[in-house]
Design a protein around this motif. Structure first.
Motif, PDB file in Angstrom:
ATOM      1  N   VAL A 115       0.980  -1.185   0.080  1.00 35.64           N
ATOM      2  CA  VAL A 115      -0.017   0.004   0.081  1.00 35.64           C
ATOM      3  C   VAL A 115       0.998   1.159   0.180  1.00 35.64           C
ATOM      4  CG1 VAL A 115      -1.657   1.178   1.406  1.00 35.64           C
ATOM      5  CG2 VAL A 115      -2.170  -1.141   1.137  1.00 35.64           C
ATOM      6  N   MET A 116       2.103   1.180   0.740  1.00 38.82           N
ATOM      7  CA  MET A 116       2.900   2.557   0.732  1.00 38.82           C
ATOM      8  C   MET A 116       3.401   2.637  -0.709  1.00 38.82           C
ATOM      9  SD  MET A 116       4.542   2.003   4.691  1.00 38.82           S
ATOM     10  CE  MET A 116       5.667   3.120   4.251  1.00 38.82           C
ATOM     11  N   VAL A 117       3.971   1.518  -1.303  1.00 36.72           N
ATOM     12  CA  VAL A 117       4.590   1.723  -2.504  1.00 36.72           C
ATOM     13  C   VAL A 117       3.692   1.955  -3.695  1.00 36.72           C
ATOM     14  CG1 VAL A 117       5.793   0.405  -4.286  1.00 36.72           C
ATOM     15  CG2 VAL A 117       6.404   0.104  -1.851  1.00 36.72           C
ATOM     16  N   PHE A 118       2.537   1.505  -3.958  1.00 37.09           N
ATOM     17  CA  PHE A 118       1.511   1.776  -4.935  1.00 37.09           C
ATOM     18  C   PHE A 118       0.482   2.749  -4.414  1.00 37.09           C
ATOM     19  CE2 PHE A 118       3.112  -2.534  -5.789  1.00 37.09           C
ATOM     20  CZ  PHE A 118       3.415  -2.370  -7.101  1.00 37.09           C
ATOM     21  N   GLY A 119       0.158   2.817  -3.208  1.00 38.70           N
ATOM     22  CA  GLY A 119      -0.895   3.858  -3.067  1.00 38.70           C
ATOM     23  C   GLY A 119      -2.428   3.211  -3.310  1.00 38.70           C
ATOM     24  N   THR A 120      -3.087   3.693  -2.511  1.00 38.78           N
ATOM     25  CA  THR A 120      -4.890   2.932  -2.536  1.00 38.78           C
ATOM     26  C   THR A 120      -5.268   3.252  -3.901  1.00 38.78           C
ATOM     27  OG1 THR A 120      -5.449   5.130  -1.562  1.00 38.78           O
ATOM     28  CG2 THR A 120      -4.971   3.147  -0.189  1.00 38.78           C
ATOM     29  N   LYS A 121      -5.022   4.541  -4.538  1.00 42.68           N
ATOM     30  CA  LYS A 121      -5.866   4.841  -5.899  1.00 42.68           C
ATOM     31  C   LYS A 121      -5.112   3.660  -6.988  1.00 42.68           C
ATOM     32  CE  LYS A 121      -7.255   8.155  -8.814  1.00 42.68           C
ATOM     33  NZ  LYS A 121      -7.353   9.891  -8.889  1.00 42.68           N
ATOM     34  N   LYS A 122      -3.795   3.459  -7.020  1.00 45.17           N
ATOM     35  CA  LYS A 122      -3.493   2.655  -8.042  1.00 45.17           C
ATOM     36  C   LYS A 122      -4.030   1.119  -7.520  1.00 45.17           C
ATOM     37  CE  LYS A 122       0.229   2.040 -10.863  1.00 45.17           C
ATOM     38  NZ  LYS A 122       0.751   3.105 -11.906  1.00 45.17           N
ATOM     39  N   LEU A 123      -3.972   0.741  -6.441  1.00 46.09           N
ATOM     40  CA  LEU A 123      -4.527  -0.775  -6.108  1.00 46.09           C
ATOM     41  C   LEU A 123      -5.941  -0.774  -6.482  1.00 46.09           C
ATOM     42  CD1 LEU A 123      -2.406  -1.354  -2.734  1.00 46.09           C
ATOM     43  CD2 LEU A 123      -2.106  -2.395  -4.886  1.00 46.09           C
ATOM     44  N   LYS A 124      -6.841   0.261  -6.203  1.00 47.54           N
ATOM     45  CA  LYS A 124      -8.429   0.241  -6.512  1.00 47.54           C
ATOM     46  C   LYS A 124      -8.349   0.049  -7.876  1.00 47.54           C
ATOM     47  CE  LYS A 124     -12.368   2.980  -6.202  1.00 47.54           C
ATOM     48  NZ  LYS A 124     -13.115   4.164  -6.057  1.00 47.54           N
ATOM     49  N   ASN A 125      -7.446   0.690  -8.982  1.00 50.97           N
ATOM     50  CA  ASN A 125      -7.655   0.725 -10.374  1.00 50.97           C
ATOM     51  C   ASN A 125      -7.148  -0.851 -10.864  1.00 50.97           C
ATOM     52  OD1 ASN A 125      -8.460   3.220 -10.700  1.00 50.97           O
ATOM     53  ND2 ASN A 125      -6.327   3.982 -10.967  1.00 50.97           N
ATOM     54  N   ILE A 126      -6.102  -1.416 -10.065  1.00 51.40           N
ATOM     55  CA  ILE A 126      -5.750  -2.689 -10.600  1.00 51.40           C
ATOM     56  C   ILE A 126      -6.940  -3.679 -10.106  1.00 51.40           C
ATOM     57  CG2 ILE A 126      -4.055  -4.462 -10.063  1.00 51.40           C
ATOM     58  CD1 ILE A 126      -2.021  -2.282  -9.375  1.00 51.40           C
ATOM     59  N   GLY A 127      -7.430  -3.584  -9.143  1.00 48.38           N
ATOM     60  CA  GLY A 127      -8.404  -4.412  -8.967  1.00 48.38           C
ATOM     61  C   GLY A 127      -9.767  -4.353  -9.404  1.00 48.38           C
ATOM     62  N   SER A 128      -9.952  -3.397  -9.978  1.00 50.36           N
ATOM     63  CA  SER A 128     -11.266  -3.176 -10.913  1.00 50.36           C
ATOM     64  C   SER A 128     -10.833  -3.662 -12.480  1.00 50.36           C
ATOM     65  CB  SER A 128     -11.729  -1.618 -11.075  1.00 50.36           C
ATOM     66  OG  SER A 128     -10.896  -0.791 -11.566  1.00 50.36           O
TER      67      SER A 128
END
Length: 78
Positions: A17-30
């Motif tokens: 989470v610290m490396v990628f950020g929550t917004k990027k992880l949300k986009n990857i998940g969607s």
């Protein structure tokens, strides 16, 4: 050494989470969810035809002769 505890997984998650950020992880998940949904829809479309295919006619009409058919028994009698 082969198994990790819950604390190990929480630390790994925190670092990700610290490396990628929550917004990027949300986009990857969607994106991943959309890909899985598209794959499932593709599998449904490929396995079941929407329009039933009519059976093909095997024989010819009575009295009609087909020029491409070879009578094997007639050939052997000669």
């Amino acid at each position: 050494m082969g198994s990790f505890s819950i604390w190990h997984w929480l630390i790994v998650l925190l670092i990700v989470v610290m490396v990628f950020g929550t917004k990027k992880l949300k986009n990857i998940g969607s994106d991943l969810g959309g890909a899985v949904k598209g794959f499932k829809d593709g599998m449904k479309e490929g396995s079941v035809p929407d329009v039933p295919v009519p059976p093909q006619q095997v024989g010819t009409a009575p009295g009609a002769t087909d020029k491409t058919t070879i009578d094997v028994e007639a050939k052997n009698r000669s």
